[in-house]
Write a protein that holds these residues in place. Structure first.
Motif, PDB file in Angstrom:
ATOM      1  N   UNK A  91      40.659  33.680  43.618  1.00  0.00           N
ATOM      2  CA  UNK A  91      40.449  35.102  43.358  1.00  0.00           C
ATOM      3  C   UNK A  91      41.488  35.911  44.131  1.00  0.00           C
ATOM      4  N   UNK A  92      42.168  36.858  43.478  1.00  0.00           N
ATOM      5  CA  UNK A  92      43.239  37.600  44.146  1.00  0.00           C
ATOM      6  C   UNK A  92      42.769  38.457  45.322  1.00  0.00           C
ATOM      7  N   UNK A  93      41.480  38.726  45.416  1.00  0.00           N
ATOM      8  CA  UNK A  93      40.983  39.543  46.519  1.00  0.00           C
ATOM      9  C   UNK A  93      40.280  38.724  47.603  1.00  0.00           C
ATOM     10  N   UNK A  94      40.377  37.399  47.493  1.00  0.00           N
ATOM     11  CA  UNK A  94      39.863  36.521  48.543  1.00  0.00           C
ATOM     12  C   UNK A  94      41.066  35.830  49.167  1.00  0.00           C
ATOM     13  N   UNK A  95      41.446  36.244  50.370  1.00  0.00           N
ATOM     14  CA  UNK A  95      42.651  35.676  50.983  1.00  0.00           C
ATOM     15  C   UNK A  95      42.499  34.190  51.324  1.00  0.00           C
ATOM     16  N   UNK A  96      43.641  33.504  51.415  1.00  0.00           N
ATOM     17  CA  UNK A  96      43.647  32.077  51.742  1.00  0.00           C
ATOM     18  C   UNK A  96      43.071  31.797  53.124  1.00  0.00           C
ATOM     19  N   UNK A  97      43.000  32.800  53.961  1.00  0.00           N
ATOM     20  CA  UNK A  97      42.453  32.620  55.312  1.00  0.00           C
ATOM     21  C   UNK A  97      40.933  32.439  55.302  1.00  0.00           C
ATOM     22  N   UNK A 137      30.988  37.111  42.667  1.00  0.00           N
ATOM     23  CA  UNK A 137      32.366  37.376  43.109  1.00  0.00           C
ATOM     24  C   UNK A 137      32.503  38.787  43.689  1.00  0.00           C
ATOM     25  N   UNK A 138      31.866  39.753  43.055  1.00  0.00           N
ATOM     26  CA  UNK A 138      31.879  41.119  43.577  1.00  0.00           C
ATOM     27  C   UNK A 138      31.301  41.151  44.992  1.00  0.00           C
ATOM     28  N   UNK A 139      30.170  40.490  45.185  1.00  0.00           N
ATOM     29  CA  UNK A 139      29.543  40.450  46.509  1.00  0.00           C
ATOM     30  C   UNK A 139      30.436  39.750  47.523  1.00  0.00           C
ATOM     31  N   UNK A 140      31.086  38.670  47.126  1.00  0.00           N
ATOM     32  CA  UNK A 140      31.947  37.938  48.047  1.00  0.00           C
ATOM     33  C   UNK A 140      33.168  38.754  48.448  1.00  0.00           C
ATOM     34  N   UNK A 141      33.770  39.438  47.498  1.00  0.00           N
ATOM     35  CA  UNK A 141      34.931  40.289  47.812  1.00  0.00           C
ATOM     36  C   UNK A 141      34.525  41.389  48.794  1.00  0.00           C
ATOM     37  N   UNK A 149      32.757  22.560  41.302  1.00  0.00           N
ATOM     38  CA  UNK A 149      34.214  22.541  41.467  1.00  0.00           C
ATOM     39  C   UNK A 149      34.847  23.786  40.838  1.00  0.00           C
ATOM     40  N   UNK A 150      34.365  24.180  39.661  1.00  0.00           N
ATOM     41  CA  UNK A 150      34.871  25.386  39.000  1.00  0.00           C
ATOM     42  C   UNK A 150      34.573  26.627  39.832  1.00  0.00           C
ATOM     43  N   UNK A 151      33.383  26.693  40.397  1.00  0.00           N
ATOM     44  CA  UNK A 151      33.000  27.862  41.192  1.00  0.00           C
ATOM     45  C   UNK A 151      33.827  27.970  42.469  1.00  0.00           C
ATOM     46  N   UNK A 152      34.029  26.848  43.140  1.00  0.00           N
ATOM     47  CA  UNK A 152      34.858  26.861  44.354  1.00  0.00           C
ATOM     48  C   UNK A 152      36.275  27.289  44.000  1.00  0.00           C
ATOM     49  N   UNK A 153      36.811  26.758  42.923  1.00  0.00           N
ATOM     50  CA  UNK A 153      38.167  27.125  42.487  1.00  0.00           C
ATOM     51  C   UNK A 153      38.246  28.609  42.134  1.00  0.00           C
ATOM     52  N   UNK A 154      37.206  29.141  41.504  1.00  0.00           N
ATOM     53  CA  UNK A 154      37.203  30.561  41.137  1.00  0.00           C
ATOM     54  C   UNK A 154      37.258  31.456  42.375  1.00  0.00           C
ATOM     55  N   UNK A 155      36.544  31.078  43.410  1.00  0.00           N
ATOM     56  CA  UNK A 155      36.562  31.882  44.644  1.00  0.00           C
ATOM     57  C   UNK A 155      37.897  31.717  45.356  1.00  0.00           C
ATOM     58  N   UNK A 156      38.357  30.481  45.483  1.00  0.00           N
ATOM     59  CA  UNK A 156      39.620  30.224  46.193  1.00  0.00           C
ATOM     60  C   UNK A 156      40.805  30.900  45.510  1.00  0.00           C
TER      61      UNK A 156
END
Length: 172
Positions: free
Chosen positions: A147-153, A77-81, A138-145
């Motif tokens: 995440x407050x620092x991963x915008x809906x875009x 998650x840190x890397x993705x943000x 499914x849990x992992x996708x939901x966690x990324x979607x």
């Protein structure tokens, strides 16, 4: 008489030799580090997976995060943000794979096998086995979607990579 250099007998000699050949045609000098295709991939460390090749990408196109099982951990998650906000990522693929060792053993079995190989007690080491790969994805996708620092875009998708066919199966 010239001095004779002893051959490199280190356990890394073959890899360093290959690196010298790689450097002979190296073309990424001065690269900016941005994901030019806007892609980030979270996948397993399994050596059967070629993250760039399976997506038709080249070095410089994507950010790749690998770990056992291809799970979205705190570090992932840190890397993705960072990828989303600093490195041009606008699409995230989470890609576990078929026949993954993290899905075929229990935590206890892995601790036993590692302990036996290491010759020391490994009962304290966590291995984060995956009991239900589809549910974990499914849990992992939901966690990324969510995440407050991963915008809906940012597009986030879950896929399973088949190590026997090379195909991705979209799941989420």
């Amino acid at each position: 008489m010239s001095a004779v250099t002893a051959p490199d007998t280190s356990p890394f000699a073959d890899l360093l030799d290959a690196n010298r050949h790689f450097a002979d045609t190296f073309t990424l000098s001065g690269f900016d580090g941005v994901a030019h295709a806007g892609v980030a991939v979270v996948t397993c460390m399994d050596s059967r997976i070629d993250p760039l090749g399976m997506l038709g990408l080249s070095p410089g196109d994507a950010k790749i995060f690998r770990n056992p099982g291809g799970r979205v951990t705190a570090a992932a998650l840190e890397a993705l943000v960072l990828g989303v906000h600093l490195l041009g990522v606008n699409r995230i693929l989470i890609i576990p794979h078929t026949r993954c060792a993290m899905t075929s053993s229990t935590e206890e079995e892995l601790r036993e096998r590692v302990g036996r190989s290491a010759g020391v007690d490994a009962s304290w080491q966590g291995f984060h086995v995956i009991r239900d790969q589809r549910s974990a994805l499914a849990q992992d996708v939901a966690a990324v979607r969510s995440h407050p620092l991963v915008p809906e875009t940012v597009a986030v998708g879950g896929f399973v990579y088949d190590v026997d066919t090379g195909l991705l199966e979209p799941t989420l």
